[in-house]
Design an enzyme around this catalytic site. Sequence first.
Site, PDB file in Angstrom:
ATOM      1  N   ASP A  44     -50.790  75.191 -20.915  1.00 44.18           N
ATOM      2  CA  ASP A  44     -50.093  75.719 -19.742  1.00 44.18           C
ATOM      3  C   ASP A  44     -50.477  77.198 -19.607  1.00 44.18           C
ATOM      4  O   ASP A  44     -51.653  77.519 -19.592  1.00 44.18           O
ATOM      5  CB  ASP A  44     -48.587  75.507 -19.898  1.00 44.18           C
ATOM      6  CG  ASP A  44     -47.817  75.624 -18.582  1.00 44.18           C
ATOM      7  OD1 ASP A  44     -48.429  75.856 -17.530  1.00 44.18           O
ATOM      8  OD2 ASP A  44     -46.580  75.497 -18.606  1.00 44.18           O
ATOM      9  N   HIS A  78     -53.641  78.844 -18.026  1.00 40.80           N
ATOM     10  CA  HIS A  78     -53.487  79.529 -16.748  1.00 40.80           C
ATOM     11  C   HIS A  78     -53.581  81.040 -16.861  1.00 40.80           C
ATOM     12  O   HIS A  78     -53.096  81.754 -15.986  1.00 40.80           O
ATOM     13  CB  HIS A  78     -52.148  79.168 -16.104  1.00 40.80           C
ATOM     14  CG  HIS A  78     -51.935  77.717 -15.866  1.00 40.80           C
ATOM     15  ND1 HIS A  78     -52.862  76.911 -15.249  1.00 40.80           N
ATOM     16  CD2 HIS A  78     -50.902  76.916 -16.176  1.00 40.80           C
ATOM     17  CE1 HIS A  78     -52.396  75.682 -15.182  1.00 40.80           C
ATOM     18  NE2 HIS A  78     -51.208  75.651 -15.740  1.00 40.80           N
TER      19      HIS A  78
END
Length: 143
Positions: A44, A78
């Site tokens: 993530d 990310h």
Amino acid sequence: MPAFCNNVRMTGMDVVTEGANTDGVDPDSTWNMYIAENTISSGDDCVAIKAGRDWSGRMVNISTRNILIEKNDFQAGHGVSIGSETSGWIEDVVIRDSNMSGTDRAVRIKSARGRGGGARNITYENMQGEVDEAISLTLNCES
């Protein structure tokens, strides 16, 4: 994490996570943090800077401020995100002199209606590498 901390130093570490919602480092309601010379690969956000969520975050109302992130190698994930939890405000953050080698976004800022707070005095400088999106703004983030 860290959460509700002051004077935190994170240097020279390898942080590797896999799967959905597996952030690498999440400073939350933390002051004076230094994140440098790390390799972070995540499922993530490599780093997600937060400051409390929704009603409970506004009740506690502790900001995240004075964060310096430099000389890191961000791999899968990310990159460095601001939010989505911003109730206590995120202020005075510098992200600089780092490499993006496999991240899908360089700059990611995310929040949602009702989260409160916000972010100000955020600086990204001298970020290099290849990403799918240079800047991503999401104002309806539900995570």
